[in-house]
Design a protein around this motif. Structure first.
Motif, short mmCIF file in Angstrom:
data_model
loop_
_atom_site.label_atom_id
_atom_site.label_comp_id
_atom_site.label_asym_id
_atom_site.label_seq_id
_atom_site.Cartn_x
_atom_site.Cartn_y
_atom_site.Cartn_z
N ALA A 147 3.54 57.51 32.40
CA ALA A 147 2.95 58.71 32.98
C ALA A 147 2.13 59.38 31.87
O ALA A 147 1.34 58.72 31.20
CB ALA A 147 4.02 59.63 33.54
N SER A 148 2.34 60.65 31.66
CA SER A 148 1.58 61.39 30.65
C SER A 148 2.09 62.82 30.63
O SER A 148 2.68 63.29 31.62
CB SER A 148 0.09 61.39 31.00
N THR A 149 1.87 63.52 29.54
CA THR A 149 2.12 64.96 29.54
C THR A 149 1.26 65.65 30.60
O THR A 149 1.62 66.71 31.13
CB THR A 149 1.85 65.55 28.14
N ALA A 150 0.13 65.03 30.94
CA ALA A 150 -0.72 65.57 32.01
C ALA A 150 0.02 65.66 33.33
O ALA A 150 -0.38 66.43 34.21
CB ALA A 150 -1.95 64.69 32.18
N SER A 151 1.12 64.91 33.48
CA SER A 151 1.87 64.94 34.73
C SER A 151 2.52 66.29 34.99
O SER A 151 2.86 66.61 36.13
CB SER A 151 2.96 63.86 34.72
N PHE A 152 2.66 67.11 33.93
CA PHE A 152 3.22 68.45 34.13
C PHE A 152 2.41 69.53 33.42
O PHE A 152 2.61 70.72 33.65
CB PHE A 152 4.69 68.52 33.67
N ALA A 153 1.44 69.15 32.59
CA ALA A 153 0.68 70.15 31.83
C ALA A 153 -0.40 70.84 32.68
O ALA A 153 -0.72 72.00 32.46
CB ALA A 153 0.03 69.50 30.61
N ALA A 154 -0.99 70.11 33.63
CA ALA A 154 -1.99 70.66 34.55
C ALA A 154 -3.16 71.35 33.84
O ALA A 154 -3.55 72.46 34.17
CB ALA A 154 -1.33 71.64 35.53
N ALA A 155 -3.73 70.68 32.86
CA ALA A 155 -4.88 71.23 32.14
C ALA A 155 -6.09 71.32 33.05
O ALA A 155 -6.32 70.44 33.89
CB ALA A 155 -5.21 70.36 30.93
N ARG A 157 -9.86 71.03 34.57
CA ARG A 157 -10.89 69.99 34.54
C ARG A 157 -10.32 68.58 34.36
O ARG A 157 -11.03 67.67 33.96
CB ARG A 157 -11.94 70.29 33.45
N MET A 158 -9.05 68.44 34.67
CA MET A 158 -8.41 67.12 34.60
C MET A 158 -7.65 66.83 35.90
O MET A 158 -6.65 66.13 35.91
CB MET A 158 -7.43 67.08 33.41
N ALA A 159 -8.13 67.39 37.02
CA ALA A 159 -7.36 67.40 38.26
C ALA A 159 -6.93 66.01 38.71
O ALA A 159 -5.76 65.79 39.03
CB ALA A 159 -8.17 68.07 39.37
N VAL A 160 -7.86 65.07 38.76
CA VAL A 160 -7.49 63.77 39.31
C VAL A 160 -6.54 63.04 38.38
O VAL A 160 -5.58 62.39 38.83
CB VAL A 160 -8.74 62.91 39.61
N TYR A 161 -6.75 63.14 37.08
CA TYR A 161 -5.83 62.50 36.13
C TYR A 161 -4.45 63.17 36.20
O TYR A 161 -3.42 62.49 36.28
CB TYR A 161 -6.39 62.58 34.72
N ASN A 162 -4.45 64.51 36.22
CA ASN A 162 -3.18 65.24 36.33
C ASN A 162 -2.43 64.83 37.59
O ASN A 162 -1.21 64.57 37.56
CB ASN A 162 -3.43 66.75 36.38
N ALA A 163 -3.14 64.82 38.71
CA ALA A 163 -2.50 64.51 39.98
C ALA A 163 -1.95 63.08 40.00
O ALA A 163 -0.85 62.83 40.52
CB ALA A 163 -3.49 64.71 41.12
N SER A 164 -2.72 62.15 39.46
CA SER A 164 -2.27 60.75 39.46
C SER A 164 -1.00 60.59 38.62
O SER A 164 -0.06 59.88 39.02
CB SER A 164 -3.37 59.83 38.95
#
Length: 287
Positions: A147-155, A157-164
């Motif tokens: 996964a990624s820290t993006a999975s919970f960080a919600a930065a 301009r990263m919507a699609v990556y965050n959501a995935s």
């Protein structure tokens, strides 16, 4: 604490093994005496990983081309791996993924939404769908979903990556719950910046790419360190592996102060863009 060290002498299948974290997993598992199936949509890159393993003289490896967005490809991968191993895989690492970012919700094209979700989310869905029943039937082994820290960080301009990646995290948590009554272990790997080529191979706007490159240079860690942390976590039976201090900080902030965290993330994004040079704000997508 589990006593079996799954990372030793594993019969492992790795998607996205042609570069970055996937290649690092392959090299590390082979060095630990494993037999490794190196899978990638770019068969040439997968073969290059196999060559590195063979040159090192550790473990055994073979390459198999696989497009994780196609369920039939992943089913074929599982069958070919079992034939080579002489039985089911001990360890499956759903790693294949791409990066995207730089545009706000409503500006990002539907084509980019589809592309990222097909690889980052559906690729892992296919891996779980095909391999989880095999692990359950074998009554042993493990799975790592990257996964990624993006999975919970919600930065911003990263919507699609965050959501995935958030979807991958939820899927992994669900799978862990469903396998809780078995010896099969499930781990979600949630790194921040790792020194790989995902920024160059993804679809990221010029301004975000420049920021990401700077962050990668300042805070990025070698993929080998992230992989070693992931395998240690798997061996300990950890569900979550957050291999870097900044990932653990974001995890705590998001849970302790969710509203303040979200507002702060938005303010930081606006501050960074106001202070960026005009040339850095051009919105272009890498080929």
């Amino acid at each position: 604490m589990p006593k079996t060290r799954l990372s030793r002498q594993a019969a492992a299948v790795i998607t996205g093994a042609g570069s970055g974290i996937g290649r690092a997993f392959a090299l590390e598992l082979a060095a630990r005496g494993g037999r490794v199936v190196c899978s990638d949509i770019d068969i040439g890159q997968a073969e290059a990983t196999v060559e590195l393993i063979e040159c090192a003289g550790h473990g055994k490896a073979r390459s198999i081309g696989c497009d994780v967005t196609r369920l039939e490809d992943v089913e074929r991968l599982a069958g070919a791996a079992e034939a080579w191993f002489g039985g089911p895989a001990d360890l499956v690492i759903n790693n294949a993924g791409v990066g995207a970012g730089g545009d706000r919700i409503g500006e990002l094209s539907m084509a980019d939404w589809q592309w990222v979700m097909d690889i980052n989310f559906w690729g892992v869905v296919h891996g779980c769908h095909v391999f989880a029943p095999r692990l359950r039937a074998a009554g042993r082994g493990g799975m790592i979903n990257v996964a990624s820290t993006a999975s919970f960080a919600a930065a911003p301009r990263m919507a699609v990556y965050n959501a995935s990646k958030a979807a991958v995290l939820a899927l992994t948590e669900t799978l862990a719950a469903e396998l809780a009554d078995t010896p099969v272990r499930v781990t979600a790997l949630c790194p921040t910046f790792v020194q790989t080529n995902i920024m160059r191979s993804g679809r990221i706007s010029a301004s975000s790419s420049k920021l990401a490159d700077n962050l990668m240079r300042w805070t990025g860690v070698p993929a080998e360190r992230v992989v070693q942390s992931a395998l240690a976590g798997l061996d300990r039976g950890q569900l979550y592996v957050l291999p870097q201090a900044d990932a653990r900080l974001v995890w705590r902030l998001k849970r302790l102060l969710p509203s303040s965290y979200t507002r702060g993330a938005g303010l930081l994004d606006r501050f960074a863009r106001r202070n960026a040079a005009p040339a850095d704000l051009a919105s272009t997508t890498p080929e």
